[in-house]
Design an enzyme around this catalytic site. Sequence first.
Site, PDB file in Angstrom:
ATOM      1  N   THR A   1      -3.165   5.747  -4.337  1.00  0.00           N
ATOM      2  CA  THR A   1      -2.057   6.491  -3.745  1.00  0.00           C
ATOM      3  C   THR A   1      -0.760   6.266  -4.516  1.00  0.00           C
ATOM      4  O   THR A   1      -0.039   7.215  -4.797  1.00  0.00           O
ATOM      5  CB  THR A   1      -1.832   6.084  -2.277  1.00  0.00           C
ATOM      6  N   THR A   2      -0.502   5.013  -4.881  1.00  0.00           N
ATOM      7  CA  THR A   2       0.729   4.742  -5.617  1.00  0.00           C
ATOM      8  C   THR A   2       0.680   5.425  -6.972  1.00  0.00           C
ATOM      9  O   THR A   2       1.655   6.049  -7.409  1.00  0.00           O
ATOM     10  CB  THR A   2       0.922   3.224  -5.802  1.00  0.00           C
TER      11      THR A   2
ATOM     12  N   ASP B   1       0.829  -1.186   0.000  1.00  0.00           N
ATOM     13  CA  ASP B   1       0.000   0.000   0.000  1.00  0.00           C
ATOM     14  C   ASP B   1       0.873   1.249   0.000  1.00  0.00           C
ATOM     15  O   ASP B   1       1.612   1.495   0.953  1.00  0.00           O
ATOM     16  CB  ASP B   1      -0.889  -0.047   1.239  1.00  0.00           C
TER      17      ASP B   1
ATOM     18  N   ASP C   1      -9.397   0.280   1.352  1.00  0.00           N
ATOM     19  CA  ASP C   1      -9.431   0.768  -0.030  1.00  0.00           C
ATOM     20  C   ASP C   1     -10.757   0.402  -0.688  1.00  0.00           C
ATOM     21  O   ASP C   1     -11.400   1.238  -1.319  1.00  0.00           O
ATOM     22  CB  ASP C   1      -8.292   0.149  -0.864  1.00  0.00           C
TER      23      ASP C   1
END
Length: 541
Positions: A95-96, A62, A392
């Site tokens: 997010t990545t 994550d 998520d």
Amino acid sequence: MLQGTPILVLKEGTERERGKSATQNNIAAARAVADAVRTTLGPRGMDKMLVDSMGDITITNDGVTILKEVDVEHPAAKMIVEVAKTQDQQCGDGTTTAVVLAGELLKRSESLLEQDVHPTVITRGFQLAVQEAQRLLETEIGTHVKAEDEAVLVDCARTAMGSKGVYGSREELAKIAVKAVQKIAEVRGDKTVCDVDQIKVEKRHGGTIGDTQLIEGIIIDKERGHPRMPSEVKDAKIALLNSALEIKKTEIESKINIKNPTQIQNFLDEEDKTFRRMVEAIKASGATVVVCQKGIDDVVLHYLAKEGIYAVKQVKESDMQKLARATGGKIVTGIKELTSADLGQAAKVDERKVGEDDMTFVTGCSNPRSVSILIRGGTEHVTQEVERSLHDALKVVASVLEDGVVCPGGGATEMDLAVKLRKWAGTVGGREQLAVESFAQSLESVPWALAENGGYDSINVLIELRSAHDGAQANKNYGVNLADGKAADMWKLRVIEPLRVKRQALSSAAEVANMVLRIDDVIAAKKSTPTPPPGGGGHEH
Ligand code: ADP
Ligand code: MG
């Protein structure tokens, strides 16, 4: 003149950097962070093992977790970490992607700077590109879905969990996530609001991920206070107390002044009476279950057990609030104030063994919008990663229910934007056109990284994707099929994401890239002088 260019102020100890070298250093630092998480992107991404100073480990894929845990010193790198946090707050996913995009935008900016394109021109170009990209997302790429379209919701949840270490069980977990969010979804006027914080997530290691379940009610991580209490209460009337059912020991000490044995007996009797009065007050209210945020004296527990009342003590404040909302009960401070009107209701309160521990389940609550998810998994590391991926998935399902717009994943959306933006760049003209083109190219880093992490030849994949998104036969849904490294229709593979995730990732990536680019001066803040001790200076002896 600084002309509105922000100055980054460093802590003491760092030297001042100006102009190009400041920009270059900032870009390098920000890119280093982006590079660190790029290999985790997508279902084939690798995991990172984070070891803290205490030796505790976290294994995760994550992006935001990684960046939160890693000690980042450089101010520009910290700005990238902020992007991940914002993305997490707004969307819970992507997010990545946001960080990878930001890193790529900065990398492309470097070559523009080398070609003597001024940072202001680059940032303006990026802003134009973002605006156009947002427009394309809304008008050409997004697909509207209805709340009833459960299959799409499950697809989105499954895609969100695709990359975490829960691969095998994600179908079941996706369904659980969808059911949970549907339960708490509220229609207000023509809007749907999903506050996923209402979903209580508890985790207990032991068992397998497949044992994870949705509970229509609230789980409290506490056992009943006394073994003689009933282990199950039907049609429960629940008293919610936030004061202790005890006598404060200090109070007693200040009062007693014992001269002979009868006084001791009197004192004990008095104490016993107080305890009995507490239990009587509870009984009089009609409560059959007591949930107490503070402690309960053993004697009180004993009397409660005698009355057949189920009681739990030391319950977390957040659980008390969830219980109040779920059961319609009111949290009461003084036991004397407790009336039947304050009691919450639930069809059943019972104690169940979960792994090694006993937990209290409050089910069939009067408010149907109260749900919990009980996560199970072999070890603590597993349950933690399940929790992260469920987080998520819950947020993703919530965004789809709230916005009703989705887009294809697997890099398809980014690829389509790239192709369309590149064409549109010609209409921008000037040097900004170069920035728009760089922006388009940066978007390709998403399918690129997905393919690379999948072990495929990224160049081939990109060539295939570019042609799939262009020309008469163009299909905006083509992304990377990670099973064979070929371009494939993501709707057919059911790799679908909320549009909100893409929209937010694009805008926050561009925002941080622009912020880094606009910094041309990094100045160490002045050393703060410690206040001299009172009584004037003088020498130390
Ligand atoms: P992020 O933190 O950005 O969500 P992830 O590691 O979760 O990063 O990866 C998300 C990316 O993986 C998205 O671009 C998504 O479309 C893609 N993805 C997820 N599942 C699949 C799949 N089965 N095939 C191809 N791409 C996928
Ligand atoms: Mg994700």
